[in-house]
Write an enzyme that holds these catalytic residues in place. Structure first.
Site, PDB file in Angstrom:
ATOM      1  N   CYS A 224      50.366 111.103  28.009  1.00 31.37           N
ATOM      2  CA  CYS A 224      48.948 111.104  28.373  1.00 31.37           C
ATOM      3  C   CYS A 224      48.682 111.914  29.640  1.00 31.37           C
ATOM      4  O   CYS A 224      47.557 112.359  29.852  1.00 31.37           O
ATOM      5  CB  CYS A 224      48.431 109.680  28.525  1.00 31.37           C
ATOM      6  SG  CYS A 224      49.256 108.722  29.814  1.00 31.37           S
TER       7      CYS A 224
ATOM      8  N   SER B 154      43.770 105.482  22.857  1.00 26.81           N
ATOM      9  CA  SER B 154      42.782 106.552  22.741  1.00 26.81           C
ATOM     10  C   SER B 154      41.383 106.066  23.132  1.00 26.81           C
ATOM     11  O   SER B 154      41.091 104.872  23.056  1.00 26.81           O
ATOM     12  CB  SER B 154      42.744 107.069  21.302  1.00 26.81           C
ATOM     13  OG  SER B 154      42.243 106.064  20.432  1.00 26.81           O
TER      14      SER B 154
ATOM     15  N   GLU C 201      43.215 102.230  29.777  1.00 26.79           N
ATOM     16  CA  GLU C 201      44.002 103.403  30.153  1.00 26.79           C
ATOM     17  C   GLU C 201      43.985 104.356  28.967  1.00 26.79           C
ATOM     18  O   GLU C 201      44.689 104.164  27.971  1.00 26.79           O
ATOM     19  CB  GLU C 201      45.426 102.991  30.525  1.00 26.79           C
ATOM     20  CG  GLU C 201      45.510 102.104  31.758  1.00 26.79           C
ATOM     21  CD  GLU C 201      45.021 102.791  33.025  1.00 26.79           C
ATOM     22  OE1 GLU C 201      44.987 104.051  33.048  1.00 26.79           O
ATOM     23  OE2 GLU C 201      44.665 102.101  33.983  1.00 26.79           O
TER      24      GLU C 201
END
Length: 469
Positions: A244, A189, A210
């Site tokens: 994601c 996150s 990422e």
């Protein structure tokens, strides 16, 4: 002394010995990783099922297959990637050798997430091994069964002098980050990404982050509604929405929403049956805390499809929300669950303005049968990645770099990008020891009449251009 300081020191000693640098060593470790995937396939299927009730088909597609593809792509190209890249030289260095050497960073830390605990740990690992690094891996503690499997079995396949798995919770990971690593690769996150970046800054350690984001999906009026519904539903509800790169919300006209809703309902029924709770192909939310967070988002807008929940099973039905407002909770954070909000816009320009008014996403999706619409969205927006007329499938191409921008991440990987991410681009000039007369014009005492010669020898000149009007 920080926890694991001795481990990091041991791995650094192995790296300094040069053990990881030969291509043969890198290939051997990559092939060993391939054996891990093959021999522990059933264990991986069982562990992911125990953690998230992940359907075996989804594990094969999103975890094992992607890892194997990445591994084979790397093995197929590693020799070419490792070669020195010779560069253009000026007149003064024409007799010398100038090139870029791809050097390993040293000891790198890879912190993996829980949503794809094999893929998102091993794909960066492939790049780190290929680049010649020693690696400390930290799998997510939230997917406990996968964490245990990786910690207990993966070290048996890799060289323990150069690769290690560390199991740690939040506090232990914070202490782990106190160690000096030469590179840190984090997937998770944005809030935790800031913590990782702050810790890295103390040692001036480079990072790849990422992260996630709210990925828009614009659906124009010119498209096949049934195809759109199937592809959006698959991307949104795959892994129970815990992806994601899932489409996070749909932007479309009011007219398209009226067509899209029944098509989405039909697609969900086709995929998971009349009661998705009974489907073996629909997963569960990973933990109680995550379940409660996602469940609270159901209060946004109006539920048009789904909405059923079961806290004991951590089940949330594939859900579509309409009449969603921009300030609703579901639009304030990445959903990371099986909820798809639909917001209406009047035109493609309104959709572009809506997207550009927010943080740049990890990926942007657009559906349209008109190329000019697709190109308009592509040219006037910014995102980590872009995919037209499908969802998630860009992730299956190893030669496409994957990564975010701004709030959605820093840096990229996959294929050659993984190798380059974990490689320092080291510039090298190898000059001859003789020909000293050629160097005389640059030495003191300086003489103005030498400047034209030095400029001619060292300055890059602009090439002549020809414009066809």
């Amino acid at each position: 002394m920080s926890p694991h300081a001795e481990l990091v020191s041991r791995l650094r000693a192995a790296w300094l010995s040069g053990k990881t640098r030969p291509m043969e060593y890198r290939v051997a470790q990559l092939e060993a990783l391939g054996r891990f995937l093959d021999e522990k396939q059933q264990d991986i299927l069982e562990a992911t099922a125990a953690d998230m009730r992940k359907p075996p088909f989804e594990v094969e597609v999103s975890e094992l297959s992607i890892c194997r593809s990445e591994l084979n792509h790397t093995l197929n190209n590693l020799g070419a990637w490792m070669k020195d890249k010779h560069v253009e030289k000026n007149w003064a260095t024409q007799l010398d050798s100038a090139f870029i050497r791809k050097d390993p960073y040293g000891v790198v830390l890879i912190i993996g997430p829980w949503n794809y605990p094999i893929n998102l740990l091993l794909v960066p690992l492939i790049g780190a091994i290929a680049a010649g690094n020693c690696v400390v891996m930290k799998p997510s503690e939230i997917t406990r069964n996968v964490e245990r499997l990786v910690a207990e079995t993966l070290p048996r396949y890799l060289d323990e002098d150069c690769f290690a798995v560390v199991t740690a919770g939040v506090e232990e990971t914070t202490r782990l980050l106190e160690n000096k690593f030469d590179y840190i690769f984090f997937t998770g996150s944005p809030s935790v990404g800031r913590i990782v970046m702050t810790a890295a800054a103390k040692h001036l350690t480079p990072v790849t982050l990422e992260l996630g984001g709210k990925n828009p999906c614009y659906v124009s009026d010119s498209c096949n509604v049934q195809n759109v519904a199937r592809r959006v539903a698959w991307g949104r509800f795959f892994n129970a929405g815990q992806t994601c790169v899932a489409p996070d919300y749909v932007l479309c006209s009011a007219e398209m929403q009226e067509k899209l809703l029944p098509a989405l309902r039909e697609a969900i029924t086709e995929f998971y049956g009349p009661n998705p709770r009974e489907s073996p192909d629909f997963g569960r939310i990973v933990g109680d805390r995550q379940f409660q967070r996602v469940q609270a988002l159901l209060h946004s807008g109006h539920t048009a499809i789904g909405g059923q929940t079961d806290a004991e099973e951590r089940y949330i039905a594939p859900t579509v929300l309409v009449e969603v407002q921009q300030n609703d909770p579901v639009m304030q954070e990445e959903i990371f669950g099986p909820i798809l909000p639909i917001l209406t816009v009047d035109s493609v320009d309104d959709a572009i303005a809506f997207i550009n008014a927010r943080e740049r996403p990890l990926v942007l999706y657009v559906f349209s049968s008109r190329k000019e619409v697709v190109n308009r969205v592509l040219e006037r927006t910014s995102s980590g990645g872009f995919c037209a007329n499908d969802t998630i499938m860009h992730m299956t191409i190893p030669s496409l770099p994957f990564g975010g921008i701004g709030q959605s991440g820093l840096g990229s990987y996959h294929g050659r990008s993984s190798f380059e991410t974990f490689s320092h681009q080291r510039s090298a000039l190898l000059r001859g020891a003789g020909r000293e007369t050629l160097n005389t014009p640059r030495y003191p005492p300086y003489a103005p009449h030498r400047l034209p010669l030095l400029r001619a020898a060292t300055e890059t000149k602009r090439r002549a251009t020809c414009l066809l009007l």
